[in-house]
Scaffold this motif. Structure first.
Motif, PDB file in Angstrom:
ATOM      1  N   MET A   1       1.896  -1.112   8.348  1.00 19.03           N
ATOM      2  CA  MET A   1       2.446  -0.543   9.584  1.00 19.03           C
ATOM      3  C   MET A   1       2.390  -1.526  10.755  1.00 19.03           C
ATOM      4  O   MET A   1       2.884  -1.219  11.836  1.00 19.03           O
TER       5      MET A   1
ATOM      6  N   LEU B   1      -4.243   7.101   4.789  1.00 22.54           N
ATOM      7  CA  LEU B   1      -2.911   7.059   5.381  1.00 22.54           C
ATOM      8  C   LEU B   1      -2.898   7.844   6.701  1.00 22.54           C
ATOM      9  O   LEU B   1      -2.333   7.390   7.707  1.00 22.54           O
TER      10      LEU B   1
ATOM     11  N   ILE C   1       5.019  11.517   2.746  1.00 22.21           N
ATOM     12  CA  ILE C   1       4.219  10.411   2.186  1.00 22.21           C
ATOM     13  C   ILE C   1       2.741  10.742   2.032  1.00 22.21           C
ATOM     14  O   ILE C   1       2.087  10.231   1.125  1.00 22.21           O
TER      15      ILE C   1
ATOM     16  N   ALA D   1      -2.554   0.470   4.336  1.00 27.46           N
ATOM     17  CA  ALA D   1      -1.424   1.142   4.987  1.00 27.46           C
ATOM     18  C   ALA D   1      -1.280   0.645   6.427  1.00 27.46           C
ATOM     19  O   ALA D   1      -0.166   0.388   6.898  1.00 27.46           O
TER      20      ALA D   1
ATOM     21  N   LYS E   1       9.584   3.342   3.948  1.00 21.49           N
ATOM     22  CA  LYS E   1       9.936   2.256   4.854  1.00 21.49           C
ATOM     23  C   LYS E   1       9.885   0.958   4.064  1.00 21.49           C
ATOM     24  O   LYS E   1       8.812   0.548   3.621  1.00 21.49           O
TER      25      LYS E   1
ATOM     26  N   TYR F   1       4.107   4.921   1.325  1.00 21.86           N
ATOM     27  CA  TYR F   1       4.634   4.379   2.583  1.00 21.86           C
ATOM     28  C   TYR F   1       5.857   3.493   2.322  1.00 21.86           C
ATOM     29  O   TYR F   1       6.884   3.590   3.020  1.00 21.86           O
TER      30      TYR F   1
ATOM     31  N   ILE G   1      -1.882   6.298  10.305  1.00 21.29           N
ATOM     32  CA  ILE G   1      -0.756   6.886  11.038  1.00 21.29           C
ATOM     33  C   ILE G   1      -1.186   7.285  12.452  1.00 21.29           C
ATOM     34  O   ILE G   1      -0.464   7.064  13.427  1.00 21.29           O
TER      35      ILE G   1
END
Lengths: 484, 484
Positions: free
Chosen positions: A208, A250, A113, A204, A155, A151, A254
């Motif tokens: 998440m 991202l 990703i 992002a 998911k 992303y 993460i």
């Protein structure tokens, strides 16, 4: 102090200072000019908004504009996907990519990703034909949509969640951009890449499910990774910037999601982002009116694949051609009253390539009369060599005229029978005042996708963009827009 | 100009301006303050040096210092590898990693080279115990060695080639740092992360065999990706910076190697790096004396795992303890004449954790007398709670004294029989003037690796570092330093 200097002593001690209560303030004041008082909790206020704002609370106008932003962005990302820039980047990164988690618009390759976010971000800016937040010159969608769509391809995320994250990312980057613009841009930063990292991290991180504190850290790690200098304009490095902003944001989210820390005030602290990258800081732009004032509503889309300075002329030519049914071979002369910048920036009388055509008001006017458009095809090598266009561009007569703004044009067409037709353009199509219609956006999309996606697929992808809020899985847009 | 503004018009036209001869200068002067004349070809001169300088031409002293730099760096990278920071980063990035191309010091995981470069770079800065170029506060090895060792783990490179690339990377980053220091650091940039990207791109690009033009572009893409703000000091974000500088530099070189372009003058152009990130630019620091003056020779290594401000005191205490065979329980009082910064930065009288111990001159002096060292173990929770250390720290009496420089200390130890012992430290161990010996560097390495690598493995890795120039395959160092 011998060979050591004051900064070495402080710098070396820096690691743990923030961990030692009381020591930090001493260390920081020991070397600094008098601080200007910064408002508290700017980063935290933004983080709290980003993790808590709900799709349900978005005004309908914001949902609609974000949907248009997304559709326009997907179109330009598809359009750029076969450019040499993408071929080079894909070849370079393939040996290092992780699992095939996300695709690329218009291409068959799959990447992890972060690499996919980078590549789709590059693709979407190659023609400089993406969306523009005119207040800051930020191209908002590139960094944000590239990050969250990659992303979402990995998911599943509902279309409504996705749309909400897109808006929140755009709000984060444009508000941060507002806070430092214009000084930040003037000094040399490509603001799309510097503010864009925040947008990508925010959006992002929202998808998440970061906590407020994790979002503070994600924004802090984003602040640590600004991308892009204006000096690179004119090279592949320009489209690199929104792409790298997407992957950096991202990367920040993460890491933060797993507990990687940063400072609590990376945007507003004395040695934080805004003070480091700009001589102007207006933090109210970031913290005021969250959830009531939307920068997303100020986003615009280019109808023509060239600098905005030529847009009024192209708009006028197309209006006259279509509304008055004027055949180009009947035109004897076209008089244009223009702002000085038009000739400064686009004064080439005999462009030899499509790229040079983007800097010729003569070509732009002529091709608009001949083809009724101003897309990438009208700025191709073919178009500038077309005999009908070449003949007509000799008859274009631009004159710098006091009182004409750069966003305006006054056009008078004289036909071979002596008849004249006149148009004054106050706000060209694509401005905030005269936005492109949904139908125009879809035509732009179709033109960009032609020859890259099959027509049925283009219609399918456009349909998914149009109904983004209702999609059970937003990542489906990328799967449909990639090649098998 | 209505809702459009001058910058929008210029910015939107930016993509192709550089492609349109003549238009560029117009566009740039249209909005800028008067330019200061910049020397020509700074980026190109540096690129030419980096792609052409040979190992054979490196002075022996430079080879030796670079070897010491590498050994010290491997030691700190091993030492940091089990810290929570690494655990978090490894867990976060594992799902996105590409092929297992390179390992991590002290750990069993394998990553693609860009993620491995990031992670080893983070590891090597966690204790803030890595090498320091005192002129700029740059920690040179982190960004450079992390990038090229990951590359060498994938693609065999001789030790001599590797050492040459390491030197060239350090020269690139430190010279660029010199050009903008101190203003660049003062405003808020973590210079290790900003200058470090250039070092990583230069060194990695050299190993990849880039042409001069590709190296110009690699440096340009590096300039587009500065990393790190000082505000993050005290959080995991500090060690993030050299790690991300390593992976960003590698990313730049990988793209440039396949033909990704940038501008030709990204360092020195009016809207380029130096003007954007600093109010001071001295380009002679970059271009003069290439191949004859080496910043690598000015690199230093910390003997003690704390801020440099406490180093003279620890040095004096260890000298007195070892040379005079003083038992700590015989000490009645220790008088220290110190610079004001010592108490400003490290005045904690009763530290409660190892981290707080790094900010206590009382603890540092006491633990040095008790344990004869100042490594990570001496700044652990165990050490600050040790009764012998706690008892002794009550007897440490620092007094700010005019005429004592921050790099100095004047120490008088009074024993329980009334006898006194005195030491004046002019340049503490670890300074340019009094460098750590090779044996001291190896002891530091062993201490850091203890409990992480088996002893025999530690000796093997140190031996490989020592004989780096003779290794047929430099990547073997990383394979030996990683766990199976």
């Amino acid at each position: 102090m011998s060979s050591l200097n004051r900064r070495v002593l402080l710098g070396a001690a820096g690691l743990a200072l923030a961990g030692a209560p009381g020591a930090s303030a001493v260390a920081k004041t020991a070397e600094a000019p008098p601080p200007s008082p910064a408002p508290k909790d700017v980063t935290r206020t933004l983080a709290r908004y980003v993790v808590s704002a709900r799709y349900e609370d978005l005004p309908e106008a914001v949902r609609k504009e974000a949907t248009r932003t997304f559709l326009n962005w997907v179109g330009v990302a598809v359009g750029g996907s076969h450019h040499e820039t993408l071929d080079v980047a894909v070849a370079a990164l393939q040996p290092f990519s992780g699992p095939p988690q996300a695709g690329l618009f218009g291409r068959p390759e799959r990447f992890d990703i972060m690499n996919a976010a980078f590549l789709n971000g590059v693709s979407s800016h190659i023609f400089d034909y993406d969306d523009t937040h005119l207040k800051t010159v930020i191209h908002p969608a590139g960094p944000v949509a590239s990050a969250i769509l990659a992303y979402a391809a990995m998911k599943p995320v509902s279309g409504a969640e996705f749309l909400n994250a897109l808006v929140l990312g755009i709000e984060a980057e444009c508000r941060i951009g507002n806070a430092v613009y214009p000084n930040h841009y003037d000094v040399g930063w490509h603001i799309t890449g510097t503010a864009g990292v925040f947008g990508a991290a925010a959006a992002a991180g929202r998808l998440m499910g970061l906590t407020e504190q994790q979002m503070v850290y994600a924004l802090g790690l984003a602040a640590s990774q600004p991308v892009g200098l204006r000096e690179s304009f004119g090279s592949m490095n320009k489209s690199f910037n929104p792409g790298r902003a997407a992957s950096n944001g991202l990367f920040a989210a993460i890491l933060a999601a797993k507990g990687y820390t940063s400072s609590d005030g990376m945007i507003e602290a004395k040695r934080g982002w805004a003070n480091t990258v700009s001589t102007k800081q207006d933090y109210r732009e970031i913290t005021e009116g969250l959830g009531t004032r939307y920068e997303t509503l100020l986003n615009t889309y280019k109808p023509f694949a060239c600098g905005i300075v030529m847009h009024p002329t192209i708009d006028a030519a197309i209006q006259i051609r279509d509304q008055e049914r004027i055949s180009p071979d009947r035109i004897a002369r076209v008089d244009l009253k223009v702002h000085p910048l038009v000739l400064e920036l686009t004064g080439k009388t005999a462009p030899k390539s499509g790229l040079e055509g983007k800097f010729s008001i003569y070509h732009a006017a002529a091709v608009a009369f001949v083809e009724g458009a101003g897309g990438e095809k009208q700025f191709s090598d073919r178009a500038v060599a077309d005999p009908a266009v070449v003949a007509l561009r000799q008859k274009i007569v631009p004159v710098v005229t006091p009182g004409i703004a750069a966003a305006q044009v006054d056009m008078t067409v004289t036909l071979d029978d002596g008849r004249t037709v006149h148009r004054f353009i106050e706000h060209a199509i694509g401005s905030v005042e005269t936005p492109m219609t949904d139908a125009q956006l879809e035509r732009k999309f179709s033109d960009l996708a032609e020859g890259i996606l099959p027509d049925a697929r283009t219609r399918e992808v456009m349909g998914m963009c149009r109904s983004l809020r209702d999609l059970p899985d937003a990542g489906a847009v990328l799967r449909a827009g990639a090649l098998a």
